[in-house]
Write a protein that holds these residues in place. Structure first.
Motif, PDB file in Angstrom:
ATOM      1  N   ARG A   1       0.823  -1.215   0.000  1.00 57.44           N
ATOM      2  CA  ARG A   1       0.000   0.000   0.000  1.00 57.44           C
ATOM      3  C   ARG A   1       0.860   1.270   0.000  1.00 57.44           C
ATOM      4  NH1 ARG A   1      -5.295  -0.982   0.776  1.00 57.44           N
ATOM      5  NH2 ARG A   1      -5.859  -3.110   1.381  1.00 57.44           N
ATOM      6  N   GLY A   2       2.166   1.114  -0.032  1.00 56.08           N
ATOM      7  CA  GLY A   2       3.041   2.276  -0.101  1.00 56.08           C
ATOM      8  C   GLY A   2       3.453   2.838   1.242  1.00 56.08           C
ATOM      9  N   TRP A   3       3.237   2.098   2.318  1.00 58.66           N
ATOM     10  CA  TRP A   3       3.621   2.558   3.646  1.00 58.66           C
ATOM     11  C   TRP A   3       5.072   2.179   3.927  1.00 58.66           C
ATOM     12  CZ3 TRP A   3      -1.049  -0.039   6.624  1.00 58.66           C
ATOM     13  CH2 TRP A   3      -2.250   0.472   6.127  1.00 58.66           C
ATOM     14  N   ASN A   4       5.683   2.900   4.852  1.00 60.05           N
ATOM     15  CA  ASN A   4       7.054   2.613   5.265  1.00 60.05           C
ATOM     16  C   ASN A   4       7.039   1.474   6.283  1.00 60.05           C
ATOM     17  OD1 ASN A   4       9.694   2.536   6.097  1.00 60.05           O
ATOM     18  ND2 ASN A   4       9.685   4.560   7.068  1.00 60.05           N
ATOM     19  N   MET A   5       7.308   0.272   5.799  1.00 57.61           N
ATOM     20  CA  MET A   5       7.236  -0.920   6.635  1.00 57.61           C
ATOM     21  C   MET A   5       8.603  -1.559   6.863  1.00 57.61           C
ATOM     22  SD  MET A   5       4.013  -1.541   7.584  1.00 57.61           S
ATOM     23  CE  MET A   5       4.067   0.202   8.030  1.00 57.61           C
ATOM     24  N   GLY A   6       9.671  -0.873   6.475  1.00 56.58           N
ATOM     25  CA  GLY A   6      11.012  -1.396   6.732  1.00 56.58           C
ATOM     26  C   GLY A   6      11.427  -2.516   5.808  1.00 56.58           C
ATOM     27  N   GLY A   7      10.875  -2.572   4.624  1.00 54.18           N
ATOM     28  CA  GLY A   7      11.234  -3.598   3.652  1.00 54.18           C
ATOM     29  C   GLY A   7      10.270  -3.571   2.487  1.00 54.18           C
ATOM     30  N   THR A   8      10.601  -4.315   1.443  1.00 49.23           N
ATOM     31  CA  THR A   8       9.693  -4.407   0.305  1.00 49.23           C
ATOM     32  C   THR A   8       8.597  -5.428   0.599  1.00 49.23           C
ATOM     33  OG1 THR A   8      10.878  -6.210  -0.796  1.00 49.23           O
ATOM     34  CG2 THR A   8      11.639  -3.937  -1.224  1.00 49.23           C
ATOM     35  N   GLY A   9       7.519  -5.350  -0.173  1.00 47.73           N
ATOM     36  CA  GLY A   9       6.444  -6.306  -0.003  1.00 47.73           C
ATOM     37  C   GLY A   9       6.928  -7.734  -0.182  1.00 47.73           C
ATOM     38  N   LYS A  10       7.732  -7.973  -1.188  1.00 40.69           N
ATOM     39  CA  LYS A  10       8.234  -9.318  -1.471  1.00 40.69           C
ATOM     40  C   LYS A  10       9.111  -9.826  -0.324  1.00 40.69           C
ATOM     41  CE  LYS A  10      10.748 -11.963  -5.032  1.00 40.69           C
ATOM     42  NZ  LYS A  10      11.811 -12.545  -4.195  1.00 40.69           N
ATOM     43  N   GLU A  11      10.013  -8.976   0.163  1.00 40.90           N
ATOM     44  CA  GLU A  11      10.891  -9.383   1.265  1.00 40.90           C
ATOM     45  C   GLU A  11      10.092  -9.760   2.505  1.00 40.90           C
ATOM     46  OE1 GLU A  11      14.710  -6.472   0.197  1.00 40.90           O
ATOM     47  OE2 GLU A  11      13.150  -5.838   1.613  1.00 40.90           O
ATOM     48  N   LEU A  12       9.119  -8.941   2.839  1.00 40.12           N
ATOM     49  CA  LEU A  12       8.340  -9.167   4.052  1.00 40.12           C
ATOM     50  C   LEU A  12       7.402 -10.360   3.897  1.00 40.12           C
ATOM     51  CD1 LEU A  12       7.666  -5.405   4.781  1.00 40.12           C
ATOM     52  CD2 LEU A  12       9.142  -6.917   6.120  1.00 40.12           C
ATOM     53  N   TYR A  13       6.849 -10.533   2.705  1.00 40.58           N
ATOM     54  CA  TYR A  13       5.994 -11.688   2.412  1.00 40.58           C
ATOM     55  C   TYR A  13       6.773 -12.993   2.587  1.00 40.58           C
ATOM     56  CZ  TYR A  13       3.414 -14.938  -0.687  1.00 40.58           C
ATOM     57  OH  TYR A  13       2.752 -16.019  -1.241  1.00 40.58           O
ATOM     58  N   GLU A  14       7.947 -13.045   2.014  1.00 40.52           N
ATOM     59  CA  GLU A  14       8.754 -14.262   2.123  1.00 40.52           C
ATOM     60  C   GLU A  14       9.255 -14.472   3.553  1.00 40.52           C
ATOM     61  OE1 GLU A  14      11.651 -13.845  -0.984  1.00 40.52           O
ATOM     62  OE2 GLU A  14      10.196 -14.334  -2.561  1.00 40.52           O
ATOM     63  N   ALA A  15       9.478 -13.377   4.281  1.00 41.39           N
ATOM     64  CA  ALA A  15       9.856 -13.504   5.694  1.00 41.39           C
ATOM     65  C   ALA A  15       8.705 -14.084   6.511  1.00 41.39           C
ATOM     66  CB  ALA A  15      10.275 -12.149   6.251  1.00 41.39           C
ATOM     67  N   GLY A  16       7.481 -13.733   6.139  1.00 45.06           N
ATOM     68  CA  GLY A  16       6.312 -14.285   6.818  1.00 45.06           C
ATOM     69  C   GLY A  16       6.187 -15.781   6.605  1.00 45.06           C
TER      70      GLY A  16
END
Length: 522
Positions: free
Chosen positions: A361-376
């Motif tokens: 959604r374009g928020w500052n979440m400390g990583g890219t969507g892909k990086e955070l998705y795969e971390a999950g």
């Protein structure tokens, strides 16, 4: 086959009675030994015992039939997780003829066992022992988010008032919950910075063992969850609150030692009891379709293979006709994940998926969507003691499988979820992947999964074929909320009237909640 045995219970205290009791609690409960208030306060003894019910009653973990009424017969089925395939009679949540005798239990338990005790903490600790008041607010928010996400308007700011107790709108409840998290985080952070020893040790029944730092991480993670819940109805506030959570100096969950979990006081898992001792709870069709299609190794942690299909899994669709209480008795029962006595309130995997959506959604979440998705995905695999997360996350071929009922072919359906696991190219597809993986990782908390399904429409789930709501609840949209508790209708009618006035529709299962916006996800 032993099916519980669903009990009807006459609550001896209404919500109003609970509130009245708290007003003169000190007079009624004078210590017969003659201990003074000062003596009781020496080790916070007048406060500590009030926290205990929260750890066993928020997600009921000590009495199986009560958990069944609190969540199993509602959200656990509507989320697609698991089902008790029993022809209960004329009023059955599974076919959308909502049963008021079942659906008020979550409300009654929350207020009588949890919120009333936390209100007493407020009375005794606010402004005097604010570390305990801050702690009570975190638990209160965790409980009240569940309640408002079930019912919508609820009693929040007016709890403790005499007479008719009016409801807050869901918008106002969320606004106040964010403020309560603000206070709690600031108060505990101050004490962390001062190296204050925890006053919670011995009272905290979670895996945190009293750690102020871990409770702040949990509070921040709750804030992130709440922010995402309102992302469609108030995207500006959602962004502010989500970034506040992630960018807090202490931050949110990042490793699996952060997982918020509580040990059952009777060392059992009520879900396992329902599935095995009662032989009354089985794998939902959506679980088999999605996990089976992906070749997801977590399926063996969540479920056992079925006697009806030796060496393979067999699942049951929600909202089809169940001929008898024993028809599906040889289908897949719950597996090792729910044999422990632990109840997870929130996982690290969920937090990574929340951050992944925020990044989308374009928020500052400390990583890219892909990086955070795969971390999950990696966090969920690790939490379940499974290897192979990297290869699983890269798979762009496997999809959900068609559903086959080994007993009744008329129930068979083509798969409704069509996404692969690997990160995709467009926002909507990636949102579906995020929510689908969060749905897998959040098991067995059907309440959270049902809320995210209502918010996003994901994961795509099989629809019921036996809708008996009389045209009230849409087969396509499913149940959107629980009607107000019958205890409230009987004992607090003006409160129910105030709730109905800000609900935005009739007090039935079809009315959308405030955050459940009928609009695109982006």
């Amino acid at each position: 086959m032993t099916i519980n045995k669903i009990k009807t219970t006459a609550l001896c205290f209404s919500l109003l009675a609970a509130m009245s009791c708290t007003d003169n609690f000190e007079d009624i409960n004078t210590n017969p030994t003659g201990a003074t208030t000062e003596q009781l306060e020496q080790d916070y003894n007048n406060i500590k015992s009030l926290f205990k019910p929260s750890f066993s009653r928020m997600y009921i973990s000590d009495i199986t039939w009560q958990y069944q009424l609190q969540q199993s017969l509602q959200a656990d089925a509507w989320s697609g997780y698991m089902i008790t395939p029993v022809p209960f009679g004329t009023l059955n949540n599974y076919d959308y003829a909502l049963n008021p005798g079942w659906n008020g239990f979550a409300w009654d338990t929350a207020y009588l066992d949890v919120i009333s005790n936390l209100y007493k903490v407020k009375q005794r600790a606010e402004g005097k022992f604010d570390q305990f008041y801050a702690w009570s607010l975190i638990i209160k928010v965790a409980q009240m988010q569940r309640i408002t996400d079930m019912y919508g308007p609820a009693v929040y700011s007016k709890f403790g008032d005499l007479g008719a107790v009016l409801y807050d709108s869901q918008k106002d409840i969320y606004t106040q919950m964010f403020k309560d998290i603000d206070f709690a985080v600031a108060e505990l952070t101050k004490r962390i910075n001062e190296n204050e020893p925890s006053a919670f040790t011995g009272t905290d029944l979670s895996a945190y063992e009293g750690s102020y730092t871990q409770w702040v991480k949990y509070a921040n993670s709750l804030r992130l969850r709440m922010a995402m819940r309102i992302s469609k109805v108030d995207p500006q506030l959602a962004k502010i609150e989500a970034e506040k959570a992630v960018n807090n100096p202490i931050g949110v969950f990042k490793v699996n030692s952060d997982v918020m979990k509580v040990k059952s006081p009777v060392d059992l898992n009520v879900i396992d009891v329902m599935s095995h001792s009662w032989v009354g709870l089985f794998m939902g069709a959506d679980m088999q379709s999605i996990l089976g299609g992906y070749g997801d190794p977590r399926i063996a942690k969540y479920w056992e293979t079925a006697e009806v299909t030796p060496g393979q899994y067999a699942s049951v669709r929600t909202g089809v006709t169940y001929p008898s209480g024993t028809t599906y008795a040889k289908f897949s029962q719950t597996g090792p994940r729910t044999k422990t006595g632990e109840v997870t309130w929130m996982s690290t995997a969920e937090v990574y998926f929340l951050r992944a959506e925020g990044a989308l959604r374009g928020w500052n979440m400390g990583g890219t969507g892909k990086e955070l998705y795969e971390a999950g995905i990696a966090a969920s695999f690790e939490q379940n003691g499974i290897e192979g997360a990297i290869a699983y996350a890269a798979d762009n071929t496997k999809k959900a499988m068609d559903y086959v009922d080994p007993l009744f072919p008329a129930n068979n359906r083509p798969a409704v979820s069509k996404v692969t696991v690997a990160w995709g190219a467009d926002k909507e597809t990636n949102l579906e992947k995020i929510i689908t993986q969060k749905w897998i990782a959040t098991y067995p908390d059907g309440q959270e999964a049902w809320s995210e399904f209502r918010r996003t429409g994901y994961p795509k789930l099989f629809r019921i074929t036996n809708n008996k709501s009389g045209g009230i609840i849409s087969t396509e949209l499913g149940v959107r909320r629980l009607p107000f508790a019958q205890s409230e209708v009987a004992n607090n009618p003006k409160g129910v009237e105030s709730g109905s006035a800000v609900l935005g529709g009739p007090d039935n299962g079809a009315t959308r909640l405030w955050w459940d916006v009928d609009a695109p996800n982006f």
